[in-house]
Design a protein around this motif. Sequence first.
Motif, PDB file in Angstrom:
ATOM      1  N   ILE A   1       0.849  -1.187   0.000  1.00  0.00           N
ATOM      2  CA  ILE A   1       0.000   0.000   0.000  1.00  0.00           C
ATOM      3  C   ILE A   1       0.884   1.235   0.000  1.00  0.00           C
ATOM      4  O   ILE A   1       1.722   1.407   0.891  1.00  0.00           O
ATOM      5  CB  ILE A   1      -0.925   0.031   1.223  1.00  0.00           C
ATOM      6  N   LEU A   2       0.698   2.100  -0.987  1.00  0.00           N
ATOM      7  CA  LEU A   2       1.472   3.331  -1.065  1.00  0.00           C
ATOM      8  C   LEU A   2       1.228   4.171   0.186  1.00  0.00           C
ATOM      9  O   LEU A   2       0.094   4.343   0.630  1.00  0.00           O
ATOM     10  CB  LEU A   2       1.085   4.126  -2.308  1.00  0.00           C
ATOM     11  N   LEU A   3       2.306   4.689   0.766  1.00  0.00           N
ATOM     12  CA  LEU A   3       2.209   5.502   1.977  1.00  0.00           C
ATOM     13  C   LEU A   3       1.721   6.902   1.594  1.00  0.00           C
ATOM     14  O   LEU A   3       2.470   7.873   1.620  1.00  0.00           O
ATOM     15  CB  LEU A   3       3.568   5.571   2.682  1.00  0.00           C
ATOM     16  N   ALA A   4       0.445   6.979   1.232  1.00  0.00           N
ATOM     17  CA  ALA A   4      -0.130   8.233   0.759  1.00  0.00           C
ATOM     18  C   ALA A   4      -1.577   8.336   1.201  1.00  0.00           C
ATOM     19  O   ALA A   4      -2.323   7.360   1.158  1.00  0.00           O
ATOM     20  CB  ALA A   4      -0.036   8.334  -0.761  1.00  0.00           C
ATOM     21  N   ASP A   5      -1.965   9.535   1.597  1.00  0.00           N
ATOM     22  CA  ASP A   5      -3.335   9.798   2.021  1.00  0.00           C
ATOM     23  C   ASP A   5      -4.151  10.203   0.793  1.00  0.00           C
ATOM     24  O   ASP A   5      -4.524  11.356   0.614  1.00  0.00           O
ATOM     25  CB  ASP A   5      -3.344  10.901   3.070  1.00  0.00           C
ATOM     26  N   SER A   6      -4.401   9.231  -0.082  1.00  0.00           N
ATOM     27  CA  SER A   6      -5.120   9.501  -1.322  1.00  0.00           C
ATOM     28  C   SER A   6      -5.731   8.218  -1.838  1.00  0.00           C
ATOM     29  O   SER A   6      -5.522   7.138  -1.276  1.00  0.00           O
ATOM     30  CB  SER A   6      -4.178  10.086  -2.379  1.00  0.00           C
ATOM     31  N   ASP A   7      -6.490   8.323  -2.930  1.00  0.00           N
ATOM     32  CA  ASP A   7      -7.109   7.142  -3.523  1.00  0.00           C
ATOM     33  C   ASP A   7      -6.067   6.137  -4.013  1.00  0.00           C
ATOM     34  O   ASP A   7      -6.387   4.968  -4.224  1.00  0.00           O
ATOM     35  CB  ASP A   7      -8.020   7.544  -4.690  1.00  0.00           C
ATOM     36  N   LYS A   8      -4.836   6.583  -4.216  1.00  0.00           N
ATOM     37  CA  LYS A   8      -3.790   5.678  -4.674  1.00  0.00           C
ATOM     38  C   LYS A   8      -3.424   4.642  -3.618  1.00  0.00           C
ATOM     39  O   LYS A   8      -2.785   3.647  -3.934  1.00  0.00           O
ATOM     40  CB  LYS A   8      -2.541   6.477  -5.053  1.00  0.00           C
ATOM     41  N   SER A   9      -3.819   4.887  -2.381  1.00  0.00           N
ATOM     42  CA  SER A   9      -3.437   3.974  -1.306  1.00  0.00           C
ATOM     43  C   SER A   9      -4.432   2.833  -1.132  1.00  0.00           C
ATOM     44  O   SER A   9      -4.259   2.005  -0.259  1.00  0.00           O
ATOM     45  CB  SER A   9      -3.298   4.739   0.018  1.00  0.00           C
ATOM     46  N   VAL A  10      -5.503   2.776  -1.924  1.00  0.00           N
ATOM     47  CA  VAL A  10      -6.502   1.722  -1.800  1.00  0.00           C
ATOM     48  C   VAL A  10      -6.065   0.507  -2.616  1.00  0.00           C
ATOM     49  O   VAL A  10      -5.752   0.621  -3.799  1.00  0.00           O
ATOM     50  CB  VAL A  10      -7.884   2.207  -2.281  1.00  0.00           C
ATOM     51  N   VAL A  11      -6.044  -0.667  -1.977  1.00  0.00           N
ATOM     52  CA  VAL A  11      -5.686  -1.900  -2.671  1.00  0.00           C
ATOM     53  C   VAL A  11      -6.732  -2.956  -2.372  1.00  0.00           C
ATOM     54  O   VAL A  11      -7.469  -2.881  -1.378  1.00  0.00           O
ATOM     55  CB  VAL A  11      -4.285  -2.418  -2.248  1.00  0.00           C
ATOM     56  N   LEU A  12      -6.792  -3.958  -3.237  1.00  0.00           N
ATOM     57  CA  LEU A  12      -7.727  -5.056  -3.072  1.00  0.00           C
ATOM     58  C   LEU A  12      -7.191  -6.071  -2.073  1.00  0.00           C
ATOM     59  O   LEU A  12      -5.990  -6.199  -1.879  1.00  0.00           O
ATOM     60  CB  LEU A  12      -7.984  -5.750  -4.407  1.00  0.00           C
ATOM     61  N   GLY A  13      -8.121  -6.813  -1.477  1.00  0.00           N
ATOM     62  CA  GLY A  13      -7.753  -7.927  -0.632  1.00  0.00           C
ATOM     63  C   GLY A  13      -7.855  -9.221  -1.402  1.00  0.00           C
ATOM     64  O   GLY A  13      -7.707  -9.249  -2.627  1.00  0.00           O
ATOM     65  N   THR A  14      -8.153 -10.296  -0.711  1.00  0.00           N
ATOM     66  CA  THR A  14      -8.223 -11.595  -1.366  1.00  0.00           C
ATOM     67  C   THR A  14      -9.537 -11.813  -2.097  1.00  0.00           C
ATOM     68  O   THR A  14      -9.634 -12.699  -2.944  1.00  0.00           O
ATOM     69  CB  THR A  14      -8.038 -12.719  -0.333  1.00  0.00           C
ATOM     70  N   THR A  15     -10.563 -11.017  -1.780  1.00  0.00           N
ATOM     71  CA  THR A  15     -11.849 -11.132  -2.463  1.00  0.00           C
ATOM     72  C   THR A  15     -12.278  -9.767  -2.977  1.00  0.00           C
ATOM     73  O   THR A  15     -11.699  -8.735  -2.610  1.00  0.00           O
ATOM     74  CB  THR A  15     -12.937 -11.681  -1.516  1.00  0.00           C
TER      75      THR A  15
END
Length: 264
Positions: free
Chosen positions: A167-181
């Motif tokens: 996860i990018l260390l950023a307070d923005s939408d770029k920091s959102v990542v998917l999980g396993t589902t």
Amino acid sequence: MDTEEGTLRDGLYIKSKPSPYSPQQLARYITRIGYTPIIANGLFAANLDNLERLIRLHLLAFPFENTAMHYTLERTVNLEPQSLYHRFMDELKGADCFGQNSFFLYILRGLGYRAYNVVGRVNVYKVLEPTEYPPQDHLLMLVQPIPDSNVTYLVDVGYCTGPIRPILLADSDKSVVLGTTDTERYRIKRRADPRSSVGERPKTTLAHRTHFRFRNPWMFQQHRPFGLGFRDSTCVWPHARHLDRAMDSYVHVFGSRILRKRHL
């Protein structure tokens, strides 16, 4: 974009540190998790894409578990590097966050990544509000996977159903990542610790507010399905390094706590 977005405060670089594992041990790990191609001539391409692959393969290979804290006389996990290697690679076991993220840190350093451990506090509530953080009880890591760059990512292979990508260390939408589902989302947001007794002064300048904000901890947030949105999962202080020497003390405390609960 803030000049410090995606980086540590003041643009700090993480130092390269040696791994306690030999090239042969690292090669065996690569084979164990099913990474291809096998390292050639002792060289590994330490970059962001391969970091993501390593995270996914590691999570598939090693379970999140704390059996040693329940079913051994010591009620602890030995975090000495060679003991961890034996537990994961010879006994084919897993560990909790301290064991998982310690072991993975040593592997990443051996493969050429610049990384270090940080501590966090896991929110005891599973809903949006309220939040309550116990003493530091979680271990994560920060990684700078891009050569000659200080762009920083949060990595956590010890959160059970946690993120499978950096996860990018950023307070923005770029920091959102998917999980396993498809229903799992993870992000980090910088905001004041809700328990804190201090805050920024009203009507301050933008420069002062920005400087103060960069001193706030990161909130590692987990998305809840069915319209519940994101909740604070873990409070992380990225600039407070968790020294290797202190880890055993943490584990002994947790082991004692579990032992007491079992005898209540």
